[in-house]
Design a protein around this motif. Structure first.
Motif, PDB file in Angstrom:
ATOM      1  N   SER A 159       0.832  -1.206   0.000  1.00  0.00           N
ATOM      2  CA  SER A 159       0.000   0.000   0.000  1.00  0.00           C
ATOM      3  C   SER A 159       0.865   1.253   0.000  1.00  0.00           C
ATOM      4  O   SER A 159       0.521   2.261  -0.631  1.00  0.00           O
ATOM      5  N   GLY A 160       2.006   1.179   0.680  1.00  0.00           N
ATOM      6  CA  GLY A 160       2.956   2.293   0.651  1.00  0.00           C
ATOM      7  C   GLY A 160       3.508   2.490  -0.751  1.00  0.00           C
ATOM      8  O   GLY A 160       3.672   3.626  -1.222  1.00  0.00           O
ATOM      9  N   VAL A 161       3.780   1.387  -1.433  1.00  0.00           N
ATOM     10  CA  VAL A 161       4.272   1.460  -2.807  1.00  0.00           C
ATOM     11  C   VAL A 161       3.161   2.005  -3.723  1.00  0.00           C
ATOM     12  O   VAL A 161       3.407   2.812  -4.618  1.00  0.00           O
ATOM     13  N   TYR A 162       1.927   1.587  -3.452  1.00  0.00           N
ATOM     14  CA  TYR A 162       0.771   2.108  -4.190  1.00  0.00           C
ATOM     15  C   TYR A 162       0.725   3.637  -4.064  1.00  0.00           C
ATOM     16  O   TYR A 162       0.568   4.355  -5.064  1.00  0.00           O
ATOM     17  N   ALA A 163       0.880   4.122  -2.820  1.00  0.00           N
ATOM     18  CA  ALA A 163       0.811   5.572  -2.585  1.00  0.00           C
ATOM     19  C   ALA A 163       1.901   6.295  -3.371  1.00  0.00           C
ATOM     20  O   ALA A 163       1.644   7.304  -4.042  1.00  0.00           O
ATOM     21  N   ALA A 164       3.123   5.768  -3.314  1.00  0.00           N
ATOM     22  CA  ALA A 164       4.230   6.410  -4.033  1.00  0.00           C
ATOM     23  C   ALA A 164       4.006   6.352  -5.538  1.00  0.00           C
ATOM     24  O   ALA A 164       4.294   7.306  -6.258  1.00  0.00           O
ATOM     25  N   CYS A 165       3.453   5.231  -6.017  1.00  0.00           N
ATOM     26  CA  CYS A 165       3.186   5.106  -7.457  1.00  0.00           C
ATOM     27  C   CYS A 165       2.102   6.084  -7.907  1.00  0.00           C
ATOM     28  O   CYS A 165       2.172   6.612  -9.026  1.00  0.00           O
ATOM     29  N   MET A 166       1.087   6.310  -7.066  1.00  0.00           N
ATOM     30  CA  MET A 166       0.060   7.291  -7.425  1.00  0.00           C
ATOM     31  C   MET A 166       0.710   8.666  -7.619  1.00  0.00           C
ATOM     32  O   MET A 166       0.374   9.404  -8.538  1.00  0.00           O
TER      33      MET A 166
ATOM     34  N   GLY B  65      15.559  13.269 -17.507  1.00  0.00           N
ATOM     35  CA  GLY B  65      16.185  12.897 -16.231  1.00  0.00           C
ATOM     36  C   GLY B  65      15.227  12.085 -15.376  1.00  0.00           C
ATOM     37  O   GLY B  65      14.004  12.194 -15.509  1.00  0.00           O
ATOM     38  N   GLU B  66      15.790  11.287 -14.527  1.00  0.00           N
ATOM     39  CA  GLU B  66      15.037  10.404 -13.637  1.00  0.00           C
ATOM     40  C   GLU B  66      13.990  11.197 -12.829  1.00  0.00           C
ATOM     41  O   GLU B  66      14.266  12.299 -12.355  1.00  0.00           O
ATOM     42  N   ILE B  67      12.799  10.629 -12.703  1.00  0.00           N
ATOM     43  CA  ILE B  67      11.787  11.224 -11.810  1.00  0.00           C
ATOM     44  C   ILE B  67      11.777  10.418 -10.516  1.00  0.00           C
ATOM     45  O   ILE B  67      11.685   9.193 -10.554  1.00  0.00           O
ATOM     46  N   VAL B  68      11.883  11.116  -9.404  1.00  0.00           N
ATOM     47  CA  VAL B  68      11.912  10.448  -8.100  1.00  0.00           C
ATOM     48  C   VAL B  68      10.812  11.015  -7.214  1.00  0.00           C
ATOM     49  O   VAL B  68      10.704  12.229  -7.057  1.00  0.00           O
ATOM     50  N   VAL B  69       9.980  10.136  -6.687  1.00  0.00           N
ATOM     51  CA  VAL B  69       8.937  10.582  -5.755  1.00  0.00           C
ATOM     52  C   VAL B  69       8.963   9.670  -4.528  1.00  0.00           C
ATOM     53  O   VAL B  69       9.480   8.561  -4.566  1.00  0.00           O
TER      54      VAL B  69
ATOM     55  N   LEU C  87       3.829   9.160  -8.433  1.00  0.00           N
ATOM     56  CA  LEU C  87       4.650   9.111  -9.645  1.00  0.00           C
ATOM     57  C   LEU C  87       3.775   9.240 -10.895  1.00  0.00           C
ATOM     58  O   LEU C  87       4.141   9.920 -11.855  1.00  0.00           O
ATOM     59  N   ARG C  88       2.611   8.630 -10.861  1.00  0.00           N
ATOM     60  CA  ARG C  88       1.677   8.745 -12.001  1.00  0.00           C
ATOM     61  C   ARG C  88       1.304  10.205 -12.247  1.00  0.00           C
ATOM     62  O   ARG C  88       1.282  10.674 -13.384  1.00  0.00           O
ATOM     63  N   GLU C  89       1.033  10.910 -11.136  1.00  0.00           N
ATOM     64  CA  GLU C  89       0.705  12.344 -11.271  1.00  0.00           C
ATOM     65  C   GLU C  89       1.867  13.103 -11.901  1.00  0.00           C
ATOM     66  O   GLU C  89       1.683  13.935 -12.793  1.00  0.00           O
ATOM     67  N   ALA C  90       3.081  12.816 -11.395  1.00  0.00           N
ATOM     68  CA  ALA C  90       4.263  13.507 -11.919  1.00  0.00           C
ATOM     69  C   ALA C  90       4.442  13.203 -13.406  1.00  0.00           C
ATOM     70  O   ALA C  90       4.810  14.087 -14.192  1.00  0.00           O
ATOM     71  N   VAL C  91       4.158  11.968 -13.798  1.00  0.00           N
ATOM     72  CA  VAL C  91       4.345  11.554 -15.193  1.00  0.00           C
ATOM     73  C   VAL C  91       3.365  12.282 -16.121  1.00  0.00           C
ATOM     74  O   VAL C  91       3.763  12.863 -17.137  1.00  0.00           O
TER      75      VAL C  91
END
Lengths: 211, 734
Positions: free
Chosen positions: B519-526, B566-570, B528-532
């Protein structure tokens, strides 16, 4: 991911050690100059052929085969689960037979051919038993796994060679790879995560593939 | 991300990667011996010296003096660390006894010295030369004898005593009553990898390669024990050779490696020897449990009471054996009580399903006894007393509770209807055969969990979190989560775990790891999706991430393009709020077991095992099944062989190795069946998953005990059920 395999024995240290060891008074490069005589006297050269490669080591005579391989040859795939021959995590194949490498001294194996888990296969070139363990999820934490796999490979060879076990009903007939034979012969390899049911599946598949 | 309302439809529901039986991504390393465990690191720069731990030879008392002279003069010795030389040490928040003893000794084999030498053999030999003069004190080591001195104790934040209705009156009036006392012994985690650490100092910073389930807790406790700031401590633990709760907290290896490395002026590696582990570290405490159940003639439970006694060192916690009894069955009148005695045995602490594992070993025998007295099928009795709400707070429903379905499905698959209710009736050659059932129950615990995600210019995704994989399959389910969320294949995801330089996760324990950390990974991926989508200038609302592409507003763009500059990091974390109060969240299952008991020798063999589980969405059915069969195996151990034998005079566990402390081996375990019911629980988390790693051990011991009873007619209420407890009462072998 960093692998122990990257930390291969330093050739320079090894050559320096080998050239000095004729007098049996060699000191490893790391030893302190003031090390007492007793420190030096208990060391002895030991040559092991591990996974086809010769290792010339300078060992405390009390060093187990397991510690020689792990701490001196830096092949850490074989594990020390108990150091008492009670768990099987240290299983290696020596001269074609599996042994608990924690229960035997390295100096008893001068020149022996030793196969460890690293000698069976590599992540990109798996031994069929390693591949079967992955397919059947025959592990969890992975700590007993090298021992289970080395034992598993040797067990199938033992059955093929007609060596009977406690559960072999007919000592004169050819042994068969049955679940009960596998369970009996593998019982020296403890898996506290409890992957036994899957390990039997993995070994059965490999045995079938062989037949 | 806060999780405070039930999950709606989300990208995980696509189930293109999640929910698929998937080989472990760390498998090729584990099967080839190339996964580095704590004691395996051989970075040439480290050149560690070897530390060997000496344990106390008494259970309680003081060290009068230590003669270190011979050890210090022994070949190869670099340093000897004792409490005296180490100076003032703190005690970790999660430790009960100090990890380095002296002059006071809190328990047998408490570490009293570390010898550091050039070679392992030298350190071991020198440790044997230390002479310790002890002043032994009288201790208390017998739980049964100390039972009456036990005091009420809280279970974490919950009260130790609970009561609803009028238990005593309802029990007295009940037409069918069972009152029995059950005991469970002290048990050892006995994970295959001994506790081990390598410590390396650089100035005032220490790096510790270790084997630990809870990285952040342990960083804190290392800092607290050594009296240094938390940010000067780094823990690295990418592979853990089993923990089962025994590696939740730091143990002596970590602290002694750090102290040894400081004293030696170079890196030091320390592993506890197997014979030291049992008394030096922690164990599951023994319990004495009294259960009273009153029922109407139709089987309805009207009164249910569960009391438990356990012991621990001063400041230690009780074994929470009554916990499940507050929630598992209906019944208007109920009580539980938890009592804790002071014992001077080694520290008792969490072992796989603390509370429920020993609690259900007792409760689920009691249910079998109630069923027998009622003349009712034990499956039917459990179904009849199901509850869909917290029985103590009826306005608080279970988020999901499929116990009845588990029992029904299991009964059908196991051919339960063929069971002969009257014990001792079925023979198969030399074997008396019996079948047993028990319910499985374990709460779904939720923990804040963070992760960092990197999207590389090549379209690869890297997850970094201090989460641990203790054999549970974490690497794989975290990889699956990131792959599902970002719409990339699993082989485009790299997972990096177990490093305190990564975001703080839930860690592994209490079967909370899988659900919380993904779920923590889910939160970070959400995030990252926004950033993308922002980077790509796409509308966010209908964005779909699939096949390495981002599709939105009729456009389709390669995911990698978002990181072309460049790499995106969230980084983000999941925080669970509110829903656990409103809903009781638990996992359920049903265990079915068939045993054979040798008619002449009373040897017990488990012949068949089946577990049916309802535990929310199963993220990776392959590794989840392994978790359950592994827990069932540990349950066989608890039922039939595992017992730390207490020397009640000298105060220690006598059978402190793997020959004396027997755990199941290959020959003890038959083929095991596991069925997961199709369940999703949107109240639990955005993953709609729950925990499953401990459910499998909950109840299985009682199912075995009940099967032994069904086979022989002998009711053993004191675990483990060894043949000596059956032999004299066995029916005629004829």
């Amino acid at each position: 991911m960093k692998h122990p395999g990257e930390f291969a024995l330093n050739r320079r240290d090894l050559v320096a050690g080998a050239s000095a060891c004729t007098a049996l008074t060699v000191m490893p490069l790391t030893a302190r100059a003031e090390a007492p005589i007793a420190d030096r006297a208990v060391k002895t050269p030991v040559s092991l052929t591990i996974n086809g490669r010769r290792h010339d080591l300078e060992l405390d005579t009390r060093t187990s085969l397991l510690d020689a391989v792990r701490e001196h040859a830096h092949l850490t795939g074989s594990k020390k689960g108990c150091d008492h021959g009670q768990c099987g995590a240290c299983t290696m194949i020596v001269g074609g037979r599996r042994i608990n490498s924690c229960l035997t001294l390295a100096i008893m194996h001068q020149g022996d051919e030793i196969t460890t888990i690293e000698g069976l296969g590599k992540p990109d070139a798996l031994h069929p038993m390693q591949a079967a363990f992955i397919k059947h999820d025959g592990y969890q934490c992975g700590f007993c796994t090298p021992g289970q796999i080395c034992s598993g490979v040797a067990v199938l060879d033992e059955i093929k060679a007609g060596i009977p076990s406690h559960v072999t009903a007919d000592l004169t007939a050819a042994s068969e790879v049955t679940a009960s034979e596998i369970r009996e012969r593998m019982s020296g390899n403890i898996c506290r995560c409890g992957a036994y049911s899957n390990i039997v599946d993995a070994m059965t598949e490999v045995a079938g593939r062989r037949a | 991300m806060k999780f405070d309302t039930p999950a709606a439809q989300n990208p995980i529901d696509r189930l293109t990667v999640i929910g698929k039986a998937t080989d472990r991504i760390d498998g090729p390393y584990k099967t080839t011996g190339t996964a580095p465990y704590a004691y395996d690191w051989h970075d040439p720069a480290l050149k560690p010296a070897y530390g060997f731990v000496l344990g106390a030879g008494i259970a309680k008392g003081r060290i009068r003096s230590m003669d270190l002279s011979a050890a210090k003069a022994a070949p190869g010795v670099i340093a000897v660390v004792t409490a005296e030389s180490a100076g003032q040490l703190g005690k970790g928040q999660y430790n009960t006894a100090p990890l380095l003893g002296g002059p006071e000794i809190a328990h047998y084999h408490q570490a009293v010295a570390l010898v550091v030498a050039e070679g392992f053999e030298q350190a071991r030999a020198a440790a044997a030369l230390i002479k310790v003069d002890y002043d032994a004190a009288k201790g208390t080591f017998d739980l049964a004898a100390a039972k009456d001195s036990a005091k009420p104790a809280k279970i974490m934040k919950d009260p130790g005593d609970t009561a609803v209705g009028d238990f005593e009156a309802a029990y007295a009036k009940a037409p069918v009553r069972v009152e029995e006392t059950y005991t469970t012994p002290d048990e050892a985690h006995a994970m295959m990898e001994p506790h081990a650490s390598i410590a390396s100092w650089e100035g005032d910073k220490v790096t510790l390669w270790t084997s630990n389930q809870m990285i952040d807790w342990s960083v804190g406790d290392v800092a607290k024990t050594l009296g240094m700031p938390k940010d000067k401590v780094r823990l690295i633990s990418p592979f853990i050779g089993g923990g089962f709760g025994g590696k939740l907290f730091i143990r002596s290896d970590v602290i002694l490696a750090a102290l040894g490395a400081k004293a030696a002026g170079r890196p030091v590696k320390v592993a506890l020897t197997r014979p030291l582990m049992f008394n030096n570290t922690v164990h599951r405490p023994a319990t004495i449990q009294r259960i009273r159940i009153g029922a109407n003639k139709d089987g309805t439970i009207t009164a249910i009471g569960h009391e438990s006694w356990s012991g621990n060192l001063p400041g230690g916690r009780p074994e929470a054996a009554v916990s499940q009894t507050r929630l598992l069955y209906a019944g208007a009148n109920r009580m539980t009580a938890t009592r804790l005695a002071t014992l001077d045995l080694p520290e008792g602490n969490a072992m796989r399903a603390p509370g429920e594992a020993p609690g259900l070993m007792a409760l689920e025998i009691a249910m079998d006894e109630v069923a027998e007295r009622l003349g009712m099928d034990p499956v039917q009795l459990r179904m009849l007393n199901d509850t869909q709400v917290d029985p103590e707070k009826p306005d608080r429903p279970f988020s999901k509770r499929e116990l009845i379905a588990c029992l029904r499905e299991g009964g059908e698959r196991f051919s339960w209807s063929k069971r002969v209710a009257t014990p001792g009736q079925v023979r198969d050659g030399r074997w008396r055969v019996g079948m047993g059932v028990a319910a499985a129950f374990r709460n779904n615990q939720l923990m804040t969990s963070g992760a960092r995600i990197r999207l590389g210019p090549d379209g690869t995704v890297t997850v970094e979190t201090d989460m641990t994989d203790i054999g549970t399959g974490t690497y794989t389910i975290i990889g699956q989560t990131a792959a599902e969320m970002m719409g990339v294949p699993l082989d485009k995801v790299t997972v990096r775990l177990g490093d305190s330089s990564f975001p703080v996760s839930s860690g592994s324990g209490g079967q909370w790891g899988a659900n919380s950390s993904t779920s923590g990974v889910y939160a970070a991926c959400m995030k990252l999706r926004e950033a993308v989508v922002q980077k790509l200038g796409l509308p966010a609302a209908d964005a779909v991430f699939a096949d390495g592409e981002v599709r939105s507003g009729g456009k389709s763009v390669k995911l990698a393009q978002a990181a072309s500059a460049g790499e995106i990091v969230v980084e983000d974390a999941i925080e669970f709020e509110g829903l656990a109060k409103k809903y009781q969240q638990s996992t359920f299952g049903a265990h079915f077991v068939e045993v054979g008991v040798d008619a002449a020798t009373a040897e017990i063999r488990v012949r068949r095992m089946l577990a049916v589980c309802a535990a929310g969405r199963i993220l990776n059915p392959k590794s989840a099944r392994s978790q359950v069969i592994g827990a069932m195996t540990m349950g066989v151990g608890a039922a039939l062989m595992e017992e730390l034998a207490v020397d009640k005079t000298r105060g220690f566990f006598v059978n402190h190795d793997l020959a004396g402390y027997e755990v199941p081996v290959h020959a003890d375990i038959p083929h095991q069946e596991v069925v997961f019911l199709d369940e999703v629980d949107p109240i639990s988390s955005p993953m709609k998953a729950k925990g499953v790693g401990e459910l499998g051990i909950c109840g299985v011991g009682a199912a075995i005990a009940n099967a032994v009873y069904n086979a022989t007619g002998i009711r053993v209420r004191d675990y483990p059920i060894t043949l000596d407890k059956l032999l004299e009462r066995m029916p005629d072998a004829a």
